[in-house]
Enzyme design. Structure first.
Site, PDB file in Angstrom:
ATOM      1  N   SER A 135       0.817  -1.334  -0.066  1.00 10.18           N
ATOM      2  CA  SER A 135       0.078   0.141   0.040  1.00 10.18           C
ATOM      3  C   SER A 135       1.063   1.270  -0.069  1.00 10.18           C
ATOM      4  O   SER A 135       2.005   1.105   0.474  1.00 10.18           O
ATOM      5  CB  SER A 135      -0.860   0.082   1.232  1.00 10.18           C
ATOM      6  OG  SER A 135      -1.547   1.275   1.393  1.00 10.18           O
ATOM      7  N   TYR A 145      -1.202  -1.062  10.423  1.00  7.86           N
ATOM      8  CA  TYR A 145      -1.629  -1.377   9.052  1.00  7.86           C
ATOM      9  C   TYR A 145      -0.201  -0.889   8.179  1.00  7.86           C
ATOM     10  O   TYR A 145       0.346  -1.658   7.248  1.00  7.86           O
ATOM     11  CB  TYR A 145      -2.843  -0.805   8.509  1.00  7.86           C
ATOM     12  CG  TYR A 145      -3.012  -1.022   7.146  1.00  7.86           C
ATOM     13  CD1 TYR A 145      -3.670  -1.989   6.722  1.00  7.86           C
ATOM     14  CD2 TYR A 145      -2.805  -0.175   5.968  1.00  7.86           C
ATOM     15  CE1 TYR A 145      -3.991  -2.292   5.388  1.00  7.86           C
ATOM     16  CE2 TYR A 145      -3.132  -0.180   4.616  1.00  7.86           C
ATOM     17  CZ  TYR A 145      -3.428  -1.355   4.229  1.00  7.86           C
ATOM     18  OH  TYR A 145      -3.781  -1.729   3.040  1.00  7.86           O
TER      19      TYR A 145
END
Length: 252
Positions: A135, A145
């Site tokens: 990401s 994350y």
């Protein structure tokens, strides 16, 4: 026909990868947790594209799920797409530690173990590829994350250096905001995200597969995100991290 194994294959980017690769003539192994949804996806892809599709029910946050995926990969695939992942409904310290550990297992341990299971056969044949879906959050501070995706990027780069050009390519794919079920499942309110920052699924898939063929180590789809990552490397880290932390971090 070549064979691709895709994790998290029934939704979002995983499902988009499955459709694209099936249209390109790949036989598929689709891995996800929901057996009924897997079987529906497999049947649809078989009927539409005329390829073999093998559903594999596995939860990559468990030992049994990881072992099932490793066993299938050792039989041989031509392409592995490590796509399974999820977001948390909340920020650090508001999320139970057990949920954070589960995220690390799916985002990091699964990527490590599945890559390790797939590579020996690829290296023996001197061909194959692995796409590890990370990401843009990997380049900024966004809790567990972002940290897990930063690990995916670093790991993918390190593996490629260690392979030293032996016919197999490992790449980290780093998309920004993509309209999928991801944000809804995490309970994220993304209503304030500007339209310019949303990427089409097919653009992400096209960019990722093209960059894999070209031997790119880290693929960042979309000119806007290439610019964001580039600017993020130039401005003070604290400023970049504060901006990143606010984006898409409101929860329903």
């Amino acid at each position: 026909m070549p064979t691709a194994l895709i994790t998290g294959a029934t939704a979002g980017l995983g499902a988009a990868f499955a459709r694209r690769l099936a249209s390109d003539g790949f036989d598929l192994v689709l891995l996800a947790r929901d057996t009924a949804r897997l079987e529906r996806s497999a049947a649809e892809l078989r009927d539409r594209y005329g390829v073999d599709v093998e559903p594999l029910t596995a939860d990559l946050s468990t030992d049994a799920g990881l072992e099932a995926a490793e066993e299938r990969l050792r039989k041989g695939v031509d392409l592995l797409v490590n796509n399974a992942g999820f977001g948390q409904q909340g920020v650090y310290l508001n999320v139970p530690v057990a949920d954070e550990v589960r995220m690390l297992r799916v985002h990091c341990e699964a990527v490590l173990r599945l890559t390790s299971a797939a590579l020996p056969g690829m290296l023996e044949r001197r061909k194959g590829g692995i796409i590890n879906v990370a990401s843009v959050a990997a380049f900024f501070s966004r809790g567990t994350y972002g940290a897990s995706k930063a690990w995916v990027v670093s790991f993918s780069q390190a593996v490629m250096r260690d392979l030293g050009g032996r016919g197999v390519h490992v790449m980290a794919l780093c998309p920004g905001f993509v309209r999928t079920e991801f944000h809804e499942r995490a309970g994220m309110d993304v209503s304030g995200i500007p339209g310019l920052l949303w990427l089409d699924q097919n653009l992400v898939i096209d960019a990722g597969l093209r960059d894999l063929r070209r031997g790119v180590g880290v693929s960042v789809p979309g000119l806007q995100y290439k610019a964001i990552v580039g600017v993020g490397n130039l401005i003070p880290r604290g400023v970049a991290d504060r901006l990143s932390s606010r984006a898409g971090r409101r929860f329903d």
